[in-house]
Scaffold this motif. Sequence first.
Motif, short mmCIF file in Angstrom:
data_model
loop_
_atom_site.label_atom_id
_atom_site.label_comp_id
_atom_site.label_asym_id
_atom_site.label_seq_id
_atom_site.Cartn_x
_atom_site.Cartn_y
_atom_site.Cartn_z
N VAL A 140 -3.23 -7.69 6.07
CA VAL A 140 -4.13 -8.71 5.51
C VAL A 140 -4.11 -8.66 3.98
CG1 VAL A 140 -6.31 -7.39 5.45
CG2 VAL A 140 -6.36 -9.81 5.93
N GLY A 141 -3.84 -7.44 3.43
CA GLY A 141 -3.72 -7.33 1.97
C GLY A 141 -4.73 -6.41 1.31
N LYS A 142 -5.28 -5.44 2.04
CA LYS A 142 -6.29 -4.53 1.48
C LYS A 142 -5.74 -3.67 0.34
CE LYS A 142 -6.83 -2.53 5.48
NZ LYS A 142 -5.87 -3.37 6.23
N SER A 143 -4.61 -3.00 0.61
CA SER A 143 -4.07 -2.06 -0.39
C SER A 143 -3.58 -2.80 -1.63
CB SER A 143 -2.93 -1.24 0.22
OG SER A 143 -3.37 -0.57 1.37
N ASN A 144 -2.96 -3.97 -1.41
CA ASN A 144 -2.50 -4.75 -2.57
C ASN A 144 -3.67 -5.25 -3.40
OD1 ASN A 144 0.73 -6.37 -2.15
ND2 ASN A 144 -0.13 -5.33 -3.90
N LEU A 145 -4.77 -5.53 -2.74
CA LEU A 145 -5.99 -5.97 -3.43
C LEU A 145 -6.52 -4.84 -4.33
CD1 LEU A 145 -8.73 -7.41 -3.90
CD2 LEU A 145 -9.19 -7.17 -1.49
N ILE A 146 -6.58 -3.64 -3.77
CA ILE A 146 -7.07 -2.49 -4.55
C ILE A 146 -6.13 -2.24 -5.72
CG2 ILE A 146 -7.39 0.03 -4.44
CD1 ILE A 146 -8.54 -0.43 -1.58
N GLU A 147 -4.84 -2.31 -5.45
CA GLU A 147 -3.82 -2.12 -6.50
C GLU A 147 -3.99 -3.17 -7.61
OE1 GLU A 147 -0.79 -0.63 -7.33
OE2 GLU A 147 0.21 -2.32 -8.33
N SER A 148 -4.28 -4.41 -7.21
CA SER A 148 -4.38 -5.49 -8.20
C SER A 148 -5.64 -5.38 -9.05
CB SER A 148 -4.35 -6.85 -7.50
OG SER A 148 -5.58 -7.11 -6.88
N LEU A 149 -6.65 -4.70 -8.53
CA LEU A 149 -7.87 -4.52 -9.32
C LEU A 149 -7.67 -3.43 -10.38
CD1 LEU A 149 -10.55 -4.68 -6.48
CD2 LEU A 149 -10.24 -6.34 -8.32
N ARG A 150 -6.78 -2.49 -10.07
CA ARG A 150 -6.59 -1.33 -10.95
C ARG A 150 -5.42 -1.47 -11.90
NH1 ARG A 150 -7.23 4.00 -9.24
NH2 ARG A 150 -5.02 4.00 -8.75
N SER A 151 -4.61 -2.50 -11.71
CA SER A 151 -3.42 -2.63 -12.53
C SER A 151 -3.31 -4.05 -13.07
CB SER A 151 -2.19 -2.31 -11.68
OG SER A 151 -1.03 -2.75 -12.33
N ASN A 152 -2.89 -4.16 -14.31
CA ASN A 152 -2.70 -5.50 -14.87
C ASN A 152 -1.46 -6.17 -14.32
OD1 ASN A 152 -4.92 -5.16 -16.45
ND2 ASN A 152 -3.76 -4.32 -18.17
N VAL A 153 -0.52 -5.34 -13.88
CA VAL A 153 0.74 -5.88 -13.36
C VAL A 153 0.93 -5.33 -11.94
CG1 VAL A 153 3.17 -6.31 -13.91
CG2 VAL A 153 1.60 -5.58 -15.72
N TYR B 273 -6.98 -15.67 6.31
CA TYR B 273 -6.83 -16.87 7.13
C TYR B 273 -5.57 -16.81 8.01
CZ TYR B 273 -7.95 -21.72 8.28
OH TYR B 273 -8.32 -22.88 8.94
N GLY B 274 -5.19 -15.59 8.35
CA GLY B 274 -4.04 -15.43 9.24
C GLY B 274 -2.71 -15.22 8.54
N TYR B 275 -2.68 -15.29 7.22
CA TYR B 275 -1.42 -15.08 6.47
C TYR B 275 -1.14 -13.58 6.34
CZ TYR B 275 -1.13 -20.01 5.15
OH TYR B 275 -1.01 -21.38 5.17
N HIS B 276 -1.08 -12.93 7.47
CA HIS B 276 -0.88 -11.48 7.47
C HIS B 276 0.61 -11.19 7.44
CE1 HIS B 276 -5.04 -10.93 9.54
NE2 HIS B 276 -5.04 -11.85 8.61
N GLU B 277 0.98 -10.26 6.60
CA GLU B 277 2.40 -9.90 6.48
C GLU B 277 2.47 -8.40 6.74
OE1 GLU B 277 4.23 -11.76 3.09
OE2 GLU B 277 5.99 -10.47 3.28
N HIS B 278 3.06 -8.03 7.86
CA HIS B 278 3.00 -6.62 8.23
C HIS B 278 4.31 -6.13 8.83
CE1 HIS B 278 2.45 -8.03 12.35
NE2 HIS B 278 1.42 -8.77 11.94
N ALA B 279 4.37 -4.82 9.06
CA ALA B 279 5.61 -4.19 9.50
C ALA B 279 6.09 -4.73 10.85
CB ALA B 279 5.41 -2.68 9.57
N GLY B 280 5.14 -5.20 11.69
CA GLY B 280 5.50 -5.66 13.03
C GLY B 280 5.99 -7.11 13.06
N GLY B 281 5.99 -7.78 11.93
CA GLY B 281 6.35 -9.20 11.92
C GLY B 281 7.65 -9.46 11.17
N THR B 282 8.28 -10.59 11.49
CA THR B 282 9.49 -10.99 10.76
C THR B 282 9.31 -12.44 10.32
OG1 THR B 282 10.55 -11.90 12.72
CG2 THR B 282 10.96 -9.56 12.24
N ARG B 283 10.20 -12.87 9.46
CA ARG B 283 10.17 -14.26 9.01
C ARG B 283 10.20 -15.20 10.22
NH1 ARG B 283 12.37 -18.92 8.75
NH2 ARG B 283 12.36 -20.07 6.80
N ARG B 284 11.03 -14.85 11.20
CA ARG B 284 11.20 -15.70 12.38
C ARG B 284 9.91 -15.87 13.17
NH1 ARG B 284 15.80 -14.50 16.68
NH2 ARG B 284 14.90 -16.13 17.97
N ASP B 285 9.13 -14.79 13.21
CA ASP B 285 7.85 -14.87 13.94
C ASP B 285 6.84 -15.75 13.20
OD1 ASP B 285 8.83 -12.86 15.64
OD2 ASP B 285 8.04 -11.28 14.32
#
Length: 266
Positions: free
Chosen positions: A55-68, A129-141
């Motif tokens: 869903v994007g939890k870790s990237n969210l935390i990373e984005s709060l702590r880093s400018n880039v 809103y369902g735009y989850h990108e995870h290890a179990g999914g591929t572009r095709r899915d």
Amino acid sequence: MADVVTTLATVKAVSEHFDEAARLAEWVQKQKWYGRLRDILRAKHNFLFLGPTGVGKSNLIESLRSNVPVDIDRAIRTLDSTTKTLKVDDTVFNLVDVPGDIGKADIRLDVIRRKYSGAVTAVVNVAAYGYHEHAGGTRRDAVTLKNTAKFQWLKDHQREELNATREWVREFAHLRSAKGLITVVTKADLWRADQDEVLDYYRGSAGEYHKELGAARTLPHTVVPYCSIIKKFYDDCPHSGLFDDMDRARVRYELIREFLTVAARD
Ligand SMILES: Nc1nc2c(ncn2[C@@H]2O[C@H](COP(=O)(O)OP(=O)(O)OP(=O)(O)O)[C@@H](O)[C@H]2O)c(=O)[nH]1
Ligand SMILES: [Mg+2]
């Protein structure tokens, strides 16, 4: 890795040309004016980030702590709970991240029932809103031949968000210390074109999301749009093109302001 501390100065620096950001310092100062609030804000605040895998939890935390902020590879999933620090002036936020994977419920429940039981300042329920990108999914899915997100993928993952929400709501007795619930709807770069529909889904009091909040409906609730990084969905499906780095700086500022608002609450 040593804790990286994001200060108000860096939040301002990254959105230098963004008028609103300059007002954050002023806003914090005003809050502190009311004597006791200064002490409340000086305490440490535990913000617990929840939501399903990808869903994007870790990237969210990373984005709060880093400018880039960097794009966390979808193959690299969070395997254990971690706590990172965000410091805004003298207010310290512990940002508690957990794995969203269905098979890692024991780790999430240990954080809720034991490690942070009675000590959570805010629940940050992360949704996309369902735009989850995870290890179990591929572009095709996830992506149609016409390069749009598959309707069924979005529906299935919206359901996973509801399931993940149900899991922590059931544990609400351990979360009664929380002074607020923030639903962060991340990946706004992907869903920006449908923003009314997306935000209504989380804000509406008649819908499934609201129903799933159960006991947590007693908490003051805000729904905040967000974007951690701008990138194509499954590296292929173009993002909306309606969200740029200025927008990203703005939502970051607004989310940090929301954190301070909840922390300052009695
Ligand atoms: N377009 C876009 N993609 C994002 C955004 N945030 C995260 N992503 C993508 O979504 C994927 C999942 O993000 P993570 O933060 O790792 O997800 P997570 O919720 O921590 O997942 P678990 O660790 O498995 O619980 C990443 O690999 C990124 O490519 C965003 O704001 N916009
Ligand atoms: Mg993670």
